[in-house]
Scaffold this motif. Sequence first.
Motif, PDB file in Angstrom:
ATOM      1  N   ALA A 174     -13.435 -18.036  -2.599  1.00  0.00           N
ATOM      2  CA  ALA A 174     -14.859 -17.915  -1.776  1.00  0.00           C
ATOM      3  C   ALA A 174     -15.842 -17.249  -2.679  1.00  0.00           C
ATOM      4  O   ALA A 174     -17.104 -17.116  -2.244  1.00  0.00           O
ATOM      5  N   GLY A 175     -15.556 -16.803  -3.888  1.00  0.00           N
ATOM      6  CA  GLY A 175     -16.680 -16.370  -4.915  1.00  0.00           C
ATOM      7  C   GLY A 175     -16.354 -14.479  -4.961  1.00  0.00           C
ATOM      8  O   GLY A 175     -17.364 -13.926  -5.389  1.00  0.00           O
ATOM      9  N   PHE A 176     -15.417 -14.129  -4.121  1.00  0.00           N
ATOM     10  CA  PHE A 176     -15.475 -12.529  -4.221  1.00  0.00           C
ATOM     11  C   PHE A 176     -15.097 -12.066  -5.634  1.00  0.00           C
ATOM     12  O   PHE A 176     -13.939 -12.493  -6.058  1.00  0.00           O
ATOM     13  N   LYS A 177     -15.671 -11.079  -6.222  1.00  0.00           N
ATOM     14  CA  LYS A 177     -15.224 -10.600  -7.525  1.00  0.00           C
ATOM     15  C   LYS A 177     -14.519  -9.212  -7.273  1.00  0.00           C
ATOM     16  O   LYS A 177     -13.779  -8.784  -8.038  1.00  0.00           O
ATOM     17  N   THR A 178     -15.199  -8.544  -6.245  1.00  0.00           N
ATOM     18  CA  THR A 178     -14.474  -7.026  -5.959  1.00  0.00           C
ATOM     19  C   THR A 178     -13.726  -7.018  -4.756  1.00  0.00           C
ATOM     20  O   THR A 178     -14.261  -7.337  -3.671  1.00  0.00           O
ATOM     21  N   ILE A 179     -12.340  -6.895  -4.775  1.00  0.00           N
ATOM     22  CA  ILE A 179     -11.264  -7.126  -3.514  1.00  0.00           C
ATOM     23  C   ILE A 179     -10.455  -5.651  -3.602  1.00  0.00           C
ATOM     24  O   ILE A 179      -9.706  -5.588  -4.538  1.00  0.00           O
ATOM     25  N   TYR A 180     -10.666  -4.993  -2.371  1.00  0.00           N
ATOM     26  CA  TYR A 180     -10.010  -3.595  -2.242  1.00  0.00           C
ATOM     27  C   TYR A 180      -8.836  -4.049  -1.020  1.00  0.00           C
ATOM     28  O   TYR A 180      -9.249  -4.444  -0.202  1.00  0.00           O
ATOM     29  N   ASN A 181      -7.543  -3.772  -1.438  1.00  0.00           N
ATOM     30  CA  ASN A 181      -6.259  -4.215  -0.486  1.00  0.00           C
ATOM     31  C   ASN A 181      -5.771  -2.900  -0.231  1.00  0.00           C
ATOM     32  O   ASN A 181      -5.144  -2.135  -1.049  1.00  0.00           O
ATOM     33  N   LEU A 182      -5.592  -2.552   1.085  1.00  0.00           N
ATOM     34  CA  LEU A 182      -5.219  -1.213   1.686  1.00  0.00           C
ATOM     35  C   LEU A 182      -3.451  -1.174   1.260  1.00  0.00           C
ATOM     36  O   LEU A 182      -2.970  -2.235   1.719  1.00  0.00           O
ATOM     37  N   LYS A 183      -3.095  -0.482   0.325  1.00  0.00           N
ATOM     38  CA  LYS A 183      -1.704  -0.466   0.282  1.00  0.00           C
ATOM     39  C   LYS A 183      -0.920   0.105   1.297  1.00  0.00           C
ATOM     40  O   LYS A 183      -1.156   0.887   2.140  1.00  0.00           O
ATOM     41  N   HIS A 184       0.102  -0.805   1.450  1.00  0.00           N
ATOM     42  CA  HIS A 184       0.906  -0.669   2.865  1.00  0.00           C
ATOM     43  C   HIS A 184       0.306  -1.048   3.958  1.00  0.00           C
ATOM     44  O   HIS A 184       0.952  -0.795   5.242  1.00  0.00           O
ATOM     45  N   GLY A 185      -0.575  -1.548   4.255  1.00  0.00           N
ATOM     46  CA  GLY A 185      -1.365  -2.179   5.179  1.00  0.00           C
ATOM     47  C   GLY A 185      -1.711  -0.964   6.492  1.00  0.00           C
ATOM     48  O   GLY A 185      -1.911   0.108   6.254  1.00  0.00           O
ATOM     49  N   PHE A 186      -1.864  -1.662   7.623  1.00  0.00           N
ATOM     50  CA  PHE A 186      -2.078  -0.913   8.738  1.00  0.00           C
ATOM     51  C   PHE A 186      -1.033  -0.018   9.020  1.00  0.00           C
ATOM     52  O   PHE A 186      -1.417   1.189   9.490  1.00  0.00           O
ATOM     53  N   LEU A 187       0.398  -0.258   8.816  1.00  0.00           N
ATOM     54  CA  LEU A 187       1.313   0.736   8.972  1.00  0.00           C
ATOM     55  C   LEU A 187       1.081   1.899   8.204  1.00  0.00           C
ATOM     56  O   LEU A 187       1.470   2.972   8.645  1.00  0.00           O
ATOM     57  N   GLY A 188       0.991   1.671   6.879  1.00  0.00           N
ATOM     58  CA  GLY A 188       0.658   2.938   6.116  1.00  0.00           C
ATOM     59  C   GLY A 188      -0.606   3.748   6.307  1.00  0.00           C
ATOM     60  O   GLY A 188      -0.595   4.940   6.293  1.00  0.00           O
ATOM     61  N   TRP A 189      -1.564   3.204   7.028  1.00  0.00           N
ATOM     62  CA  TRP A 189      -2.661   3.703   7.578  1.00  0.00           C
ATOM     63  C   TRP A 189      -2.462   4.651   8.757  1.00  0.00           C
ATOM     64  O   TRP A 189      -2.451   5.710   8.667  1.00  0.00           O
ATOM     65  N   LYS A 190      -1.427   4.252   9.883  1.00  0.00           N
ATOM     66  CA  LYS A 190      -0.882   4.729  10.768  1.00  0.00           C
ATOM     67  C   LYS A 190      -0.280   5.966  10.326  1.00  0.00           C
ATOM     68  O   LYS A 190      -0.095   7.192  10.955  1.00  0.00           O
ATOM     69  N   SER A 191       0.684   5.787   9.643  1.00  0.00           N
ATOM     70  CA  SER A 191       1.801   6.664   9.011  1.00  0.00           C
ATOM     71  C   SER A 191       1.029   7.925   8.208  1.00  0.00           C
ATOM     72  O   SER A 191       1.531   9.099   8.326  1.00  0.00           O
TER      73      SER A 191
END
Length: 132
Positions: free
Chosen positions: A106-123
């Motif tokens: 889709a043309g995105f150059k800068t993509i940040y991905n949350l390590k361990h996702g929402f479960l990691g966020w909650k923990s």
Amino acid sequence: MKYYLIYFLFFISFILGSCKQMTSDDGVLMAAKQFQMDVSHDFVQLIDVRTPEEFDKGHLEHAINIDFKSDNFLNNIEKLNSDKPVYIYCRTGKRSTKSVPYFKKAGFKTIYNLKHGFLGWKSSGLPYKVNN
């Protein structure tokens, strides 16, 4: 004594290197605390790629839900501003990682991905919203 110093310096460099963000073809993997600092502004493109049912049970503030499993996922992300960085997450990080090629298409150059996702966020004890 000299070898202890070498081992100590190696250990310290390993620890410091582990704290940095990891960049790969899967975007920039960010730990929850750093991700939180970056997405604390409402003008950030924050995308939750989980299902609407998962999203309703809890999500990050200001997140937009675009279901990776939907047939029109690519069409929906193409509506976003590809000139701006995008922050993505899912439950554990698997779907968000699988979605990175779609964001790139889709043309995105800068993509940040949350390590361990929402479960990691909650923990990590970080705040989130629940839809009623």
